[in-house]
Design a protein around this motif. Structure first.
Motif, PDB file in Angstrom:
ATOM      1  N   GLU B  61       0.911  -1.119  -0.058  1.00  0.00           N
ATOM      2  CA  GLU B  61      -0.224  -0.085  -0.110  1.00  0.00           C
ATOM      3  C   GLU B  61       0.885   1.146  -0.081  1.00  0.00           C
ATOM      4  O   GLU B  61       0.761   2.002  -0.772  1.00  0.00           O
ATOM      5  N   TYR B  62       1.754   1.438   0.931  1.00  0.00           N
ATOM      6  CA  TYR B  62       2.320   2.650   1.150  1.00  0.00           C
ATOM      7  C   TYR B  62       3.804   2.697   0.285  1.00  0.00           C
ATOM      8  O   TYR B  62       4.409   3.810   0.240  1.00  0.00           O
ATOM      9  N   HIS B  89       2.250  15.673  -7.281  1.00  0.00           N
ATOM     10  CA  HIS B  89       1.834  14.729  -5.924  1.00  0.00           C
ATOM     11  C   HIS B  89       2.172  13.319  -5.888  1.00  0.00           C
ATOM     12  O   HIS B  89       2.384  12.817  -7.096  1.00  0.00           O
ATOM     13  N   PRO B  91       1.878   9.862  -5.134  1.00  0.00           N
ATOM     14  CA  PRO B  91       0.461   9.044  -5.115  1.00  0.00           C
ATOM     15  C   PRO B  91       0.431   8.106  -3.880  1.00  0.00           C
ATOM     16  O   PRO B  91      -0.742   7.421  -3.554  1.00  0.00           O
ATOM     17  N   HIS B  92       1.648   8.006  -3.183  1.00  0.00           N
ATOM     18  CA  HIS B  92       1.844   6.928  -2.168  1.00  0.00           C
ATOM     19  C   HIS B  92       1.785   7.604  -0.836  1.00  0.00           C
ATOM     20  O   HIS B  92       2.417   6.928   0.289  1.00  0.00           O
ATOM     21  N   MET B  93       1.026   8.728  -0.499  1.00  0.00           N
ATOM     22  CA  MET B  93       0.943   9.085   0.799  1.00  0.00           C
ATOM     23  C   MET B  93      -0.173   8.775   1.620  1.00  0.00           C
ATOM     24  O   MET B  93      -1.217   8.769   1.035  1.00  0.00           O
ATOM     25  N   PRO B  94       0.137   8.652   2.934  1.00  0.00           N
ATOM     26  CA  PRO B  94      -1.163   8.331   3.748  1.00  0.00           C
ATOM     27  C   PRO B  94      -1.990   9.557   3.867  1.00  0.00           C
ATOM     28  O   PRO B  94      -1.386  10.691   3.763  1.00  0.00           O
ATOM     29  N   SER B  95      -3.199   9.385   3.898  1.00  0.00           N
ATOM     30  CA  SER B  95      -4.200  10.358   4.309  1.00  0.00           C
ATOM     31  C   SER B  95      -4.376  10.844   5.562  1.00  0.00           C
ATOM     32  O   SER B  95      -4.016   9.980   6.374  1.00  0.00           O
ATOM     33  N   ILE B  96      -5.042  11.937   5.890  1.00  0.00           N
ATOM     34  CA  ILE B  96      -5.082  12.426   7.326  1.00  0.00           C
ATOM     35  C   ILE B  96      -5.788  11.109   8.126  1.00  0.00           C
ATOM     36  O   ILE B  96      -5.762  10.890   9.049  1.00  0.00           O
ATOM     37  N   ASP B  98      -5.735   8.084   7.603  1.00  0.00           N
ATOM     38  CA  ASP B  98      -4.957   6.895   7.976  1.00  0.00           C
ATOM     39  C   ASP B  98      -4.033   7.259   9.144  1.00  0.00           C
ATOM     40  O   ASP B  98      -3.698   6.353   9.732  1.00  0.00           O
ATOM     41  N   ARG B 221       7.444  16.050   0.065  1.00  0.00           N
ATOM     42  CA  ARG B 221       7.009  15.019   0.761  1.00  0.00           C
ATOM     43  C   ARG B 221       7.260  13.402   0.193  1.00  0.00           C
ATOM     44  O   ARG B 221       6.612  12.620   0.646  1.00  0.00           O
TER      45      ARG B 221
END
Lengths: 330, 496
Positions: B61-62, B89, B91-96, B98, B221
């Motif tokens: 996933e990450y 951007h 594309p493999h960043m955790p969202s808030i 998560d 990031r």
């Protein structure tokens, strides 16, 4: 929970896409491509294009005012530059009415007021002005750049003097339009000039950038200016078009063609094309096609984005919870 | 041999009581700021569980850490080619979601509420937007197996466990969990540093602490995505990446980091390790099963004359070498081989090591007593409630050998001490156990001392940092003599 611009914000992708598109839109419009092509991708490029166009118009208007202010013209020159392409004095109506007998038909003050700002007089609900508007297919007389009441008065006096003497300004400027029918070659040449396939000799912008005629392939022409499908009729036939095209009076057209005027042959070819268009059956404008093509394009772009980033992170916690809920307590 | 020194850490999980004091100490010192509300540079997770951010161990996933492709180390999250498509951007960043939506309560409402028939209550509001929120998760939402059918059941470390073993983990009277406190591992081969397009992240030369240069960070990031432990965070207010700094201002003044200092269970050890930097890539390319041992082979013995002379040649201070010889980390990791790196298969070569926890046994009972007369002394390690396989997934890259070794030694030491003090185990049995666990009575005593009777000075052997020497290398103190302090004293501007 609402999405926010915090780490891992997926909405950011969309924002970035828009930035790219609007950047493309701007650069495209600066090289003079048909602005509407991007319109259906998203509103932002359209805005950007429109802003560029408006900006250039504003700039050129300012420039014209400046030039007009500098040169103190004689009423005869003023008439030739600003009136003659649409009006005659005793030569019959062109785009605008024949000015012979103008001074006896209307009050002098009214004439001055109308020349200084035609739109304002129409907007004020003046019955005479409204009737004129109706009889000329809703065409408002463009305001002359840098016109002052003093100049307008001089023009009115000049016209009165001319109608008395039957002077030089009887007909519009330019060569008298031929009466025999145009050849199909001339029509084709006109279409090529209109659509930009053949360049104007002086380097003027192709008509397609802003206008449509309803028979152009693919996306059709631009929608910034009015559709020219019936311009032949609207401008009072060959003669009207000829004088108008020889020295276009509207600020937008003037800014584009005053310095890069069309040649006589080009004008003839364009008139041939316009006449042909007006005679042909009236096809509906290509707007439905636009919308369809635009939607399909958008869908295609979104599909490409999705495929490019299909491996992207989709958020796991919400998914785990969802999976558990659908599975139920075991 | 290219000798470098690193301040390394050992967390003794057998002693962790999951009190979160470390997390709170860290939060109060470092992340109690706007934009950092959601960050927990130190957090404590319950295992089995999915941790914080949710499922951080799932690199499918990450896309964190390294992978070996064509015999070369390659970042999973990005590359020169990939960055072209992901320039705006990652594309493999955790969202808030998560991490979690940080919240507080609108306490003012208790005072401002208009007169009404009902008691006013303080409802939860988001610390990001200030709007009322429905709390759906938190940094330790699955603490003590809370919500285990959602979280614990999805722990990536359960891979390879039989259906029976999985059920056993949560069955009544056999239920088990342990804690995993986590901070930045200050890796030898940090993927966050490798991924940064601005070169803002760096590994400090003198002590190996991995830091983000707040002036150079441009909010790409990439580090957030590249760190497989998800220990680099993005401050949305400052527009900069932030991470655990191992409390270097404290270390520089001889104090243990806040989380170490405040640890109630005294599970944390800190000391210098010397390592051979020239072999990092070679080691990181090894097969999964060999990684733990290979990683350990990077660590050099500070008593070895050859190492000492190489260290001196590399400019390592005598005091640091002295500190390395006393390092509790060296003992746990290299001498006793009891402490293991977490998820070494991410190949970042973490420099934080964990002593795997013993768990209650499922062994047979005779008259209410645990049956210790079995000819197989260590049967209960295989029968312990936390399957060795689970620990191996966490600390051995799926290989059970090293984990088993560490657990056997721990058990042998316990029984040795029981023979010495309680007397319910005879000396001969205890000695045999020690022998089988590759331990001598002297080593057992030393392990016992450092595990149970350790003082502050035993646990934290902090070398003198010689800040003045380090500063002299970068800038002339002569030039800065009339100014107030070194480094940048003004705040950094937001990068985007």
């Amino acid at each position: 929970m609402k999405k926010r611009a915090v780490p891992g914000e997926r909405a950011l992708t969309d924002v970035c896409c828009l930035q790219v598109l609007s950047f493309l839109g701007q650069s495209w419009s600066t090289v003079g491509a048909p602005s509407h092509i991007l319109c259906f991708v998203h509103a932002a490029p359209l805005e950007a294009t429109a802003m560029t166009v408006h900006g250039s118009i504003g700039l050129s208007c300012g420039l014209l005012f400046f030039i007009a202010g500098l040169s103190a013209q004689s009423p005869a020159e003023d008439y030739a530059q600003n009136c003659a392409m649409c009006h005659t004095i005793g030569g019959g109506p062109l785009v605008g009415p024949d000015l012979a007998g103008m001074s006896s038909r209307r009050e002098r003050a009214w004439l001055v007021r109308f020349i200084v700002d035609p739109q304002a007089v129409i907007d004020s609900g003046d019955a005479t002005a409204r009737a004129l508007l109706q009889s000329y297919q809703g065409m408002v007389m463009p305001a002359i750049p840098g016109i002052t009441p003093k100049r307008a008065t001089a023009l009115v006096d000049y016209v009165r003097q001319q109608e008395g003497s039957g002077g030089a300004a009887k007909t519009g400027q330019g060569a008298p339009a031929a009466l025999e029918p145009f050849t199909s070659r001339e029509v084709e040449r006109g279409r090529a000039l209109f659509s930009g396939l053949a360049p104007f000799e002086a380097g003027g912008t192709a008509c397609i950038a802003c206008h449509d005629t309803g028979d152009l392939p693919l996306l059709g022409g631009g929608s910034l200016g009015p559709s020219l499908t019936h311009v032949f009729k609207r401008f009072g036939g060959r003669k009207g078009l000829e004088t108008w095209l020889a020295s276009p009076p509207t600020p937008e057209m003037a800014s584009l063609y005053r310095r890069r005027p069309l040649t006589e042959q080009e004008i003839t070819a364009l008139i041939a094309y316009f006449e042909d268009r007006a005679a042909g059956e009236a096809k509906p404008a290509a707007h439905a096609g636009f919308l369809l093509l635009g939607s399909a394009g958008t869908a295609l772009i979104l599909l490409i984005f999705h495929l490019l980033w299909r491996e992207r992170f989709h958020g796991v916690r919400a998914r785990l919870v969802r999976q558990y809920r659908t599975r139920g307590v075991q | 041999m290219n000798v470098r020194s690193q301040i390394s850490m050992v967390f003794h999980l057998d002693k962790c009581i999951g009190c979160h004091t470390c997390s709170v100490a860290c939060k109060n010192v470092w992340t109690d700021r706007k934009g950092a509300e959601y960050m927990w540079w130190n957090n404590v997770e319950t295992k089995p569980g999915t941790g914080y951010p949710t499922l951080w161990e799932d690199q499918e996933e990450y896309q964190g850490g390294w992978e070996v492709s064509d015999g070369k180390l390659q970042l999973k999250s990005t590359s020169k080619k990939k960055i072209v498509f992901n320039i705006f951007h990652n594309p493999h960043m955790p969202s808030i979601d998560d991490y979690y939506e940080p919240w507080t309560y609108n306490y003012e409402h208790l005072f401002d509420a208009p007169a009404s028939d009902d008691q006013p209550v303080a409802r939860p509001i988001s610390q990001i937007t200030g709007e009322l929120v429905q709390i759906e998760s938190g940094p330790n939402w699955d603490d003590d197996l809370g919500g285990s059918p959602v979280y614990a059941a999805n722990d990536p470390n359960l891979e390879g466990l039989s259906e029976e073993q999985r059920e056993q983990l949560s069955s009544v009277e056999r239920l088990v969990y342990f804690y995993l406190p986590r901070i930045c591992n200050h890796c030898l081969n940090p993927s966050c540093v490798a991924s940064c397009p601005s070169g803002a992240l760096y590994k400090r030369g003198q002590d190996g602490i991995v830091l983000v240069d707040q002036n150079r960070c441009r909010a790409w990031r990439s580090c957030v995505a590249a760190c497989p432990y998800k220990k680099v965070y993005y401050n949305w207010f400052a527009g900069k990446a932030e991470k655990c700094i191992l409390c270097y201002p404290r270390l520089e003044t001889g104090q243990a980091p806040a989380c170490f200092h405040s640890c109630v269970g005294r599970i944390r050890y800190l000391g210098v390790l010397l390592y051979d930097a020239s072999r990092i890539e070679e080691v990181a390319l090894k097969k999964d099963a060999e990684l733990v041992e290979a990683h350990r082979s990077l660590i050099l013995d500070p008593n070895d004359p050859e190492v000492i002379s190489a260290a001196r040649a590399a400019g390592i201070d005598e005091a640091v070498l002295e500190s390395a010889r006393k390092s509790p980390v060296f003992k746990f990791v290299k001498e006793w081989k009891m402490a293991l790196p977490p998820h070494i298969e991410y190949r970042t070569m973490p420099m934080l090591f964990y002593v795997p926890p013993l768990s209650p046994v499922i062994s047979s009972r005779v008259n209410g007593l645990v049956d210790f007369d079995s000819t197989e002394f260590f049967h209960d390690i295989d029968e312990s409630r936390v399957p060795v396989r689970f620990l191996a997934n966490l600390f051995g890259a799926g290989e059970e050998r090293e984990v088993r070794y560490a657990l056997r030694k721990q058990k042998a030491v316990r029984w040795w001490r029981r023979a010495r003090t309680a007397g319910d185990v005879d000396q001969e049995t205890a000695l045999r156990m020690l022998a089988e666990a590759d331990c001598t009575p002297e080593q057992a005593e030393a392990i016992y001392q450092l595990t149970s009777l350790c003082t502050f000075e035993d646990r934290f052997v902090i070398p003198p940092m010689h800040r003045e020497q380090v500063i002299e290398q970068a800038q002339s103190p002569q030039q800065a003599r009339s100014s107030a302090g070194f480094g940048f004293t003004t705040g950094t501007a937001r990068s985007i």
